[in-house]
Scaffold this motif. Sequence first.
Motif: not given
Length: 215
Positions: A23-28, A125, A152
Motif C-alpha cells: 500500500f503506497c501513500k497518497d502522494f503526488k 509504500g 518528503e
Amino acid sequence: MTKMFLYSSVMLLLLSIVTSPVFCKDFKFDSTMTGDELWRRVDSSLSGLRDYTSEFNVDASSRDIHLSVKGKLSCILPDRVKFVLEGLPSFLGEHKEIITDKSIQELIDRKKFSHSIAMTEFIQGEPFYVMKSTALDKKDNLQEARFWIHAENYTSNKVILKYASGGYVRAEQKFEKINGYMLPSYDDISITFPEWRARMIVQFYNFATNTGLKF
C-alpha cells in the motif's frame, strides 16, 4: 491427509504474502522537479544544523580480511568530516584519523556532474525521486551516480556509484530523526571492482547536534 492439509495451508500462506499489494501513500510527485532543485531541497532539509557528532560501529569484510572497529564521527556542515577509528590492526594504524572535505550527505562533487530526475517510484509504500548524476568529464573515474531520494524528507536512502573501470559502490541507508534532523543511522555498503570486493555495515548512535564543534 494431515500432511496434505498442512502443505496446502503453507502454500496458500506463501501465495498470499507474495501477491499481497504494497500500500503506497497518497502522494503526488512534482512533475516539474529538476535535479538541481532536488539537491536544493536536500540541503534545505538540514537548514539550521551546523554540526553533529556520533559514535559508530563498523563491520568490514572482503575476501582476505574481516574487521570490526568502533569510532567517532564529527561533522561540520556543509563539508568538513572527521572519522576517528579505534581497534585498527597495526598495519592500518596510519588511518586511525581521517579528515575529509567531502560531505557525508553529498558523496560526490556536484559541480562535476549534470543532474536529472530519471524516474519516480514507491519502495515499500514510500515515495522516491531517482536522481541520475552524469559526469561532465568522460575521463573522470566516477562516471555516474544514482540517488534514491525520499520525496518528503529528502534523505538519500539508496545510492549507486558507477566507475569507468567497471566497478561500482552500492549503499543503502537508514535515517533517524535527531533533534529535528534526519541523520544517517545505518549504512550497508557494497564495493565491487574487477580486482576486489568488500562490504561494510556501519551503525551510528549517541548523536549530538550543534555543539559548537571545531577541528
